[in-house]
Design an enzyme around this catalytic site. Sequence first.
Site, PDB file in Angstrom:
ATOM      1  CG  ASP A   9      -0.213  -0.032   2.547  1.00 24.88           C
ATOM      2  OD1 ASP A   9       0.959  -0.473   2.597  1.00 24.88           O
ATOM      3  OD2 ASP A   9      -0.805   0.414   3.561  1.00 24.88           O
ATOM      4  CG  ASP A  13       6.692   1.987   5.539  1.00 30.00           C
ATOM      5  OD1 ASP A  13       5.740   2.480   4.899  1.00 30.00           O
ATOM      6  OD2 ASP A  13       6.528   1.287   6.552  1.00 30.00           O
ATOM      7  CG  ASP A  14       4.137   0.340   1.522  1.00 31.50           C
ATOM      8  OD1 ASP A  14       3.578  -0.764   1.521  1.00 31.50           O
ATOM      9  OD2 ASP A  14       3.894   1.222   2.363  1.00 31.50           O
ATOM     10  CG  ASN A 157       2.213   1.495  14.296  1.00 31.74           C
ATOM     11  OD1 ASN A 157       1.149   0.902  14.223  1.00 31.74           O
ATOM     12  ND2 ASN A 157       3.075   1.490  13.293  1.00 31.74           N
ATOM     13  CD  GLU A 163       1.467  -3.000  11.792  1.00 29.23           C
ATOM     14  OE1 GLU A 163       1.871  -2.312  10.829  1.00 29.23           O
ATOM     15  OE2 GLU A 163       0.665  -3.960  11.667  1.00 29.23           O
ATOM     16  CG  ASN A 165       0.623  -2.835   7.463  1.00 29.03           C
ATOM     17  OD1 ASN A 165       0.146  -1.804   6.992  1.00 29.03           O
ATOM     18  ND2 ASN A 165       1.866  -3.222   7.220  1.00 29.03           N
ATOM     19  CG  HIS A 234       7.718   0.615  10.296  1.00 27.77           C
ATOM     20  ND1 HIS A 234       8.027   0.230  11.589  1.00 27.77           N
ATOM     21  CD2 HIS A 234       7.340   1.922  10.377  1.00 27.77           C
ATOM     22  CE1 HIS A 234       7.825   1.240  12.419  1.00 27.77           C
ATOM     23  NE2 HIS A 234       7.411   2.277  11.713  1.00 27.77           N
ATOM     24  CG  ASP A 235       6.037  -1.412   4.793  1.00 25.26           C
ATOM     25  OD1 ASP A 235       5.647  -1.854   5.889  1.00 25.26           O
ATOM     26  OD2 ASP A 235       5.323  -0.716   4.047  1.00 25.26           O
TER      27      ASP A 235
END
Length: 308
Positions: A9, A13-14, A157, A163, A165, A234-235
Amino acid sequence: MKRILIDCDPGIDDALAITLAHGSSQVEIIGITTVGGNVSLAKTTENALRLREFLGFPEVPVVPGSAGALLRPRIDAAEVHGDSGLGQVRLPAPTLPPADGHAVDFIIDTLASAPGEISLVAIGPLTNVALAVRKEPRIVDWAREFVILGGSYTRGNYSPAAEFNIVADPEAAAIVFAAGWTVTMIGLDVSRTALATTAVVDRMRQMGRLGADLLVPCAEFYGMVTADDGPAIHDACAIAYLIDPTLIEIQQAVVEVETAGRFTSGMTVVDFHLRDRAPNALVGTAIDTRRFWDLMLGAYERIAATMA
């Protein structure tokens, strides 16, 4: 070389995760599917198309999927990623359209085409994957491995317990964890330590157009960058695990997703004490951040060297 299908998405970070995958010599992106999450489906798909052409892999199909959660109103993280989803990044508009069809069917067909050979990685809400599992349960056997960026065994978060997602579609996450495969869960316990510090961003600044147009704006939009602290990327941790599993410490666990709690909806309830139960997950507990950034920046430098 490991072939991977990325469900995502984009999202800052993606974008950094997709760039890592493209720059790695150890993995090959064979498809990207999009889901509504950080921003709307229209924007996540647009961002994936922009990244595909900017980074230079136009032959890889981008297939849009689910716009929102299975049962709940859609939430997003535009306050973190900006209205566009990519912060201050301004990539050229794509000239190529998304592929025909729906992400759910693309996931099923791709895994069916080479059973046991393709790794599926989900770095957004799990709606597409849940629908694919429901439509064709055999994908749990066809996937070489299934890795997610999501969840946590200590904190959230989006809320104190959850989280993003996972809480974006808890029912989908519950379906995915109960589907009969082993979910490799790289969560906040790992990813929140992968920080883009001044030293990291300074190396990005040396990467020409890639650094100036994508990497540095992504890193700096997320939050304050200092010598000892910075935004968590993150990702990319899930992609890094696919490239080099030794980067992340893993522990077997039973993971269930809370869907009914007043204060804990979206929480991943992680039990490392298996007793007589079979584990359904491998949960990341720590990451070697030095080696992680060596991997990340090395991949980025390979791309930068090919860009005019």
